[in-house]
Design a protein around this motif. Sequence first.
Motif, short mmCIF file in Angstrom:
data_model
loop_
_atom_site.label_atom_id
_atom_site.label_comp_id
_atom_site.label_asym_id
_atom_site.label_seq_id
_atom_site.Cartn_x
_atom_site.Cartn_y
_atom_site.Cartn_z
N CYS A 23 0.88 -1.17 0.00
CA CYS A 23 0.00 0.00 0.00
C CYS A 23 0.91 1.22 0.00
O CYS A 23 1.94 1.21 0.69
CB CYS A 23 -0.87 -0.03 1.26
SG CYS A 23 -1.75 1.50 1.61
N CYS A 55 -6.22 2.17 8.05
CA CYS A 55 -7.39 1.69 7.31
C CYS A 55 -8.09 0.59 8.13
O CYS A 55 -7.52 0.05 9.09
CB CYS A 55 -6.96 1.14 5.95
SG CYS A 55 -5.89 -0.28 6.06
N SER A 187 -7.54 2.31 -1.42
CA SER A 187 -6.17 1.79 -1.49
C SER A 187 -5.10 2.87 -1.36
O SER A 187 -3.93 2.58 -1.61
CB SER A 187 -5.97 1.00 -2.79
OG SER A 187 -6.36 1.77 -3.90
N LEU A 189 -5.61 5.62 1.29
CA LEU A 189 -6.49 6.39 2.18
C LEU A 189 -5.87 7.70 2.67
O LEU A 189 -6.54 8.73 2.75
CB LEU A 189 -6.83 5.51 3.39
CG LEU A 189 -7.78 6.10 4.42
CD1 LEU A 189 -9.14 6.33 3.80
CD2 LEU A 189 -7.88 5.16 5.62
N HIS A 190 -4.57 7.66 2.96
CA HIS A 190 -3.95 8.86 3.53
C HIS A 190 -3.75 9.93 2.48
O HIS A 190 -3.76 11.13 2.79
CB HIS A 190 -2.67 8.48 4.26
CG HIS A 190 -2.95 7.60 5.44
ND1 HIS A 190 -3.23 6.26 5.30
CD2 HIS A 190 -3.06 7.88 6.76
CE1 HIS A 190 -3.47 5.75 6.50
NE2 HIS A 190 -3.39 6.72 7.40
N ARG A 578 -12.67 -3.58 -1.36
CA ARG A 578 -12.18 -2.53 -0.46
C ARG A 578 -11.63 -3.09 0.85
O ARG A 578 -10.70 -2.53 1.44
CB ARG A 578 -13.33 -1.56 -0.18
CG ARG A 578 -12.91 -0.38 0.63
CD ARG A 578 -13.97 0.68 0.66
NE ARG A 578 -13.68 1.68 1.67
CZ ARG A 578 -14.47 2.68 1.97
NH1 ARG A 578 -15.60 2.81 1.32
NH2 ARG A 578 -14.15 3.55 2.89
N ASN A 579 -12.15 -4.20 1.32
CA ASN A 579 -11.74 -4.72 2.62
C ASN A 579 -10.65 -5.78 2.56
O ASN A 579 -10.29 -6.35 3.59
CB ASN A 579 -12.97 -5.24 3.37
CG ASN A 579 -13.90 -4.11 3.73
OD1 ASN A 579 -13.63 -3.33 4.64
ND2 ASN A 579 -14.98 -3.97 2.96
#
Length: 688
Positions: A23, A55, A187, A189-190, A578-579
């Motif tokens: 990631c 996440c 994928s 998120l930050h 997504r998970n």
Amino acid sequence: MLPTPVPDASATHQVRGACPHDCPDTCALITTVENGRAVRVQGNPAHAQTGGVLCAKVSKYAERTHHAERILTPLRRTGPKGSGQFTPVSWDEALGDIAARLAHIAARDPQAIQPYSYAGTMGLVQGESMDRRFFHRLGASLLARTICATAGGEGLVHTLGAKVGMKVEFFAEAQLILIWGSNSIGSNLHFWRIAQQAKRDGARLVCIDPRKSETAEKCHEHLQLRPGTDAALALALMHELIVHDWLDHDYLARHTLGWEQLRERALQWPPERAAEVCGLPVEQIRRLAHDYGTTRPAAIRLNYGVQRAHGGANAVRAIASLPALTGAWRHRAGGVLLSSSGSFPVDRAALQRPDLLAGRSPRTINMVTIGDDLLRDASPSFGPKIEALVVYNSNPVAVAPDSRQVVRGFAREDLFTVVLEHFQTDTADYADYILPATTQLEHWDVHLAYGHTDVLLNRPAIAPQGQARSNAQIFRDLAARMGFTEPCFADSDEALCRQAYGDQVDFDLLLEQGFAPLSVPDAPFADGGFPTPSGQCEFYSQRLADQGLDPLPGYVPNHEGAGTSADYPLAMISPPARNFLNSTFVNLQSLRDIEGRPLLEIHPEDAAARGIADGALVRVFNDRGSYACHAALNGRARPGVVNGLGVWWRKLGHNGTNVNELTSQALTDLGAGPTFYDCRVQVEPLAS
Ligand code: SF4
């Protein structure tokens, strides 16, 4: 060197670490330990890129680490390959037998032994240190680790000179952000948090993606183009920049190579032509070009989705060229970011010790074509048949393309397979031995990032669970069994952490705070200085020309374009659910419950034409295989394109299959990468 801290088994304490997953965000972790057990994993608020937030997936890391199904002892196969039947054995028995089997094969030809690993951990120690030393010393075949990012990486190298770009934090100051080929919410998120900051400050967000992702929904505009047509769109943007003179002539003259040739190429791509290829309204392309040409600063967050098709590297070349046309690089909030990993001064020679090859040049197997290669006989061109496979940090039976072939290869009774794992994955089911590996909470490691520019250190928070050993320890033990006496095989995991960056990074700072920022200029190419052979942004690549390849970025159609087959009229992409993170986390019930079941997103028109209702069980198929999953008419698919969300474990899906039953082993234009998003299929209802 500081001694390894011995986790205090009785007290509650916190330990700093790093997320090991594939990631871009590479978060800094804080693990809370109570009575020797990890009870909570959180983001480190002191690390700016993490901002104290993880996440949903990695927030479950304690659950994953203490999962009842963790493999905690070495296991030896007792049933047929793939049956998943194993019995516990001692480390002594497992290592002794594995070393004897490998030595026997190596005596004939060590190239018949194949390592197979990828980014199950991104850690430099547990992912690319003692393992490489071991295989180099052995003389085993090399592995081209291509399965994710090589096409895009080559695209960057042949344009900007390396895997470098904007500093992610400065996207917050941009006025226009193109999020290209990325579902950032899922994928990256930050980065999305930073983009939200920019949005609050007035920036316009535009998403370019064949799927109407969660990110696309939240952007101001979404260009839902056909898969694999990104280069055509980028060339049309250039066309408009040229005809409207939204160019930075000074930047072009001083800091680029091949402008006249690229100009000629781009002028062949009026928006009407690109609209036809991309399946987009021509006005949408014109509007995007206007916005990109007239907004300062403008930034592009490119992600790896665009490069999983035949022309992936050319698409990255075209997109990465755009900021030099407008001079966007002049501002720290302008430019493009695909990967920052080329900024990290990793001493790979020290970690991996290629000198242990001692003049030998083993063949290289491409991990994308492992399905075919496991089934190849010995030949002068191929070399020896693969007789042994050592898999770690990867689950190829689930994640490698064309999985019917992959399974046939793994099922070979004459193949000796060793798998280092946390869980009994689809791949582990085919092992002769499964060796229990530690998770990130149980070992040392040190990390680079590809979405920011901070080095992170991971300290062990808890003792290894059961009899688990770190990957580096397992290869150290195997080396000892094989009689490898070079001193480098005695290096501890902590020593390897220090070797990764040598004196390029302040290790004391890493020990103290868990992260250390690299010294990278805020606006790296404001005055040119690209790390290419010419020092310029290379629209024209002499290195490509010398290989007989197109030296300019161009549009390379998909191997299996949408609408190019009557039998398989739909184009399929397979973005991550997504998970899940590739195939990691699929076995965590709490995350699988959120994800529900394997899904194929399909446009209502395509579904109606096939008599498929929302939620119906469907068969997705092509000449390579057939996959059962549920139709989702959720508005995310465009007409003619279906989205098969991955990557489910085969044994946890329907009928023991997953989406890679359909994907092909065809390769990208550069970098010999996979073409997961370049896949033709048909869909039909399936009686449940
Ligand atoms: S966002 Fe990425 S780096 Fe951060 S915890 Fe999740 S998977 Fe790890």
